[in-house]
Design a protein around this motif. Sequence first.
Motif, PDB file in Angstrom:
ATOM      1  N   VAL A  53      39.615 -49.668 -14.628  1.00  0.00           N
ATOM      2  CA  VAL A  53      40.841 -49.720 -13.825  1.00  0.00           C
ATOM      3  C   VAL A  53      41.119 -51.197 -13.554  1.00  0.00           C
ATOM      4  O   VAL A  53      40.310 -51.868 -12.897  1.00  0.00           O
ATOM      5  N   ASP A 121      35.597 -51.097 -12.022  1.00  0.00           N
ATOM      6  CA  ASP A 121      36.648 -51.497 -11.085  1.00  0.00           C
ATOM      7  C   ASP A 121      36.987 -52.963 -11.298  1.00  0.00           C
ATOM      8  O   ASP A 121      36.177 -53.849 -10.992  1.00  0.00           O
ATOM      9  N   ILE A 140      42.387 -47.151  -5.489  1.00  0.00           N
ATOM     10  CA  ILE A 140      41.069 -47.341  -4.857  1.00  0.00           C
ATOM     11  C   ILE A 140      40.540 -46.013  -4.321  1.00  0.00           C
ATOM     12  O   ILE A 140      39.369 -45.665  -4.511  1.00  0.00           O
ATOM     13  N   ILE A 143      39.383 -43.955  -7.255  1.00  0.00           N
ATOM     14  CA  ILE A 143      38.081 -44.444  -7.756  1.00  0.00           C
ATOM     15  C   ILE A 143      36.954 -43.923  -6.859  1.00  0.00           C
ATOM     16  O   ILE A 143      35.911 -43.466  -7.321  1.00  0.00           O
ATOM     17  N   ASN A 144      37.230 -43.937  -5.533  1.00  0.00           N
ATOM     18  CA  ASN A 144      36.196 -43.496  -4.584  1.00  0.00           C
ATOM     19  C   ASN A 144      35.921 -42.002  -4.661  1.00  0.00           C
ATOM     20  O   ASN A 144      34.979 -41.497  -4.056  1.00  0.00           O
ATOM     21  N   THR A 149      30.475 -46.073 -10.165  1.00  0.00           N
ATOM     22  CA  THR A 149      31.424 -47.195 -10.255  1.00  0.00           C
ATOM     23  C   THR A 149      30.730 -48.548 -10.259  1.00  0.00           C
ATOM     24  O   THR A 149      29.864 -48.798  -9.411  1.00  0.00           O
ATOM     25  N   SER A 151      31.731 -52.475  -9.910  1.00  0.00           N
ATOM     26  CA  SER A 151      32.824 -53.385  -9.528  1.00  0.00           C
ATOM     27  C   SER A 151      32.588 -54.758 -10.144  1.00  0.00           C
ATOM     28  O   SER A 151      31.461 -55.295 -10.052  1.00  0.00           O
ATOM     29  N   SER A 156      36.950 -53.930  -5.261  1.00  0.00           N
ATOM     30  CA  SER A 156      38.374 -54.177  -5.000  1.00  0.00           C
ATOM     31  C   SER A 156      38.773 -53.727  -3.596  1.00  0.00           C
ATOM     32  O   SER A 156      38.442 -52.621  -3.169  1.00  0.00           O
ATOM     33  N   VAL A 170      36.821 -50.274  -2.643  1.00  0.00           N
ATOM     34  CA  VAL A 170      36.008 -49.460  -3.547  1.00  0.00           C
ATOM     35  C   VAL A 170      34.577 -49.409  -3.002  1.00  0.00           C
ATOM     36  O   VAL A 170      34.022 -50.436  -2.574  1.00  0.00           O
ATOM     37  N   ALA A 172      31.318 -49.239  -4.375  1.00  0.00           N
ATOM     38  CA  ALA A 172      30.700 -49.385  -5.712  1.00  0.00           C
ATOM     39  C   ALA A 172      29.244 -48.940  -5.683  1.00  0.00           C
ATOM     40  O   ALA A 172      28.573 -49.006  -4.646  1.00  0.00           O
TER      41      ALA A 172
END
Length: 208
Positions: A53, A121, A140, A143-144, A149, A151, A156, A170, A172
């Motif tokens: 992303v 991310d 965001i 993503i969560n 993830t 980063s 982010s 985020v 991460a």
Amino acid sequence: MIKSLTTKELKELDKFTIQKIGIPSLVLMERASLAIRDITLAQHYDLSKVVIVAGYGNNGGDGLAVARLLKIKGVNVSIINVGNAKHESSEHATQSKICDYYKIPTTSRLASLSSATLVIDAIFGVGIDRPVTGEYLTAIQAINHSATTVSIDVPSGLNSDTGIPLNEAVHADLTIAIAFNKLGFNTNSGKEYTGKVIVADDMGIYYF
Ligand SMILES: NC(=O)C1=CN([C@@H]2O[C@H](COP(=O)(O)OP(=O)(O)OC[C@H]3O[C@@H](n4cnc5c(N)ncnc54)[C@H](O)[C@@H]3O)[C@@H](O)[C@H]2O)[C@H](O)CC1
Ligand SMILES: [K+]
């Protein structure tokens, strides 16, 4: 103990390295992206569907370069672009053109996040300077609610000096900090968002 720097210190070192010493920013970006690729591969994550992303600044540029480097390794990777292409940095534009040659599937829709096995991310790094809103906030939050993830440089949405989210950030599993650790990563709040931190410190940044 690796030294943690403030955003201001980091940007001064970047500027000095690029403008005074003459190491092109794309060289720094490539070195950062190679390190991110190698550290990510070393985690033995499930890479069956990697979704990157990316914003339109140089954090996003790192993300596009990582996408290309993973694709060359045979990884199934796609890109979700978030934000306003009109604000694209020149390095991002270069990386985007390279990605076109490698035919990496690219979209602006977040739907593919739901079936990702790994999310990278690359929306914002140290350039974030105001609270996240609109499509950035939506991205965001998506993503969560998605897979493991990683980063790039900074989760982010996180203020890397204070470790406090600018509205939302985020969460991460791993943050790969480029060149130096960030001051905010040592705070309790920061640790909540960074997950494990690995500093990719062989970046060639001149550190006097
Ligand atoms: N240090 C190094 O050796 C290297 C660092 N790199 C990467 O570059 C980013 C920093 O890139 P930059 O373009 O300065 O900023 P970002 O990509 O973090 O942010 C993009 C852009 O977004 C705008 N912005 C800020 N806040 C918001 C907001 N809340 N909503 C919308 N837009 C926002 C602002 O204009 C920013 O410019 C660093 O983190 C590393 O990943 C190099 O690529 C490699 C070498
Ligand atoms: K990021």
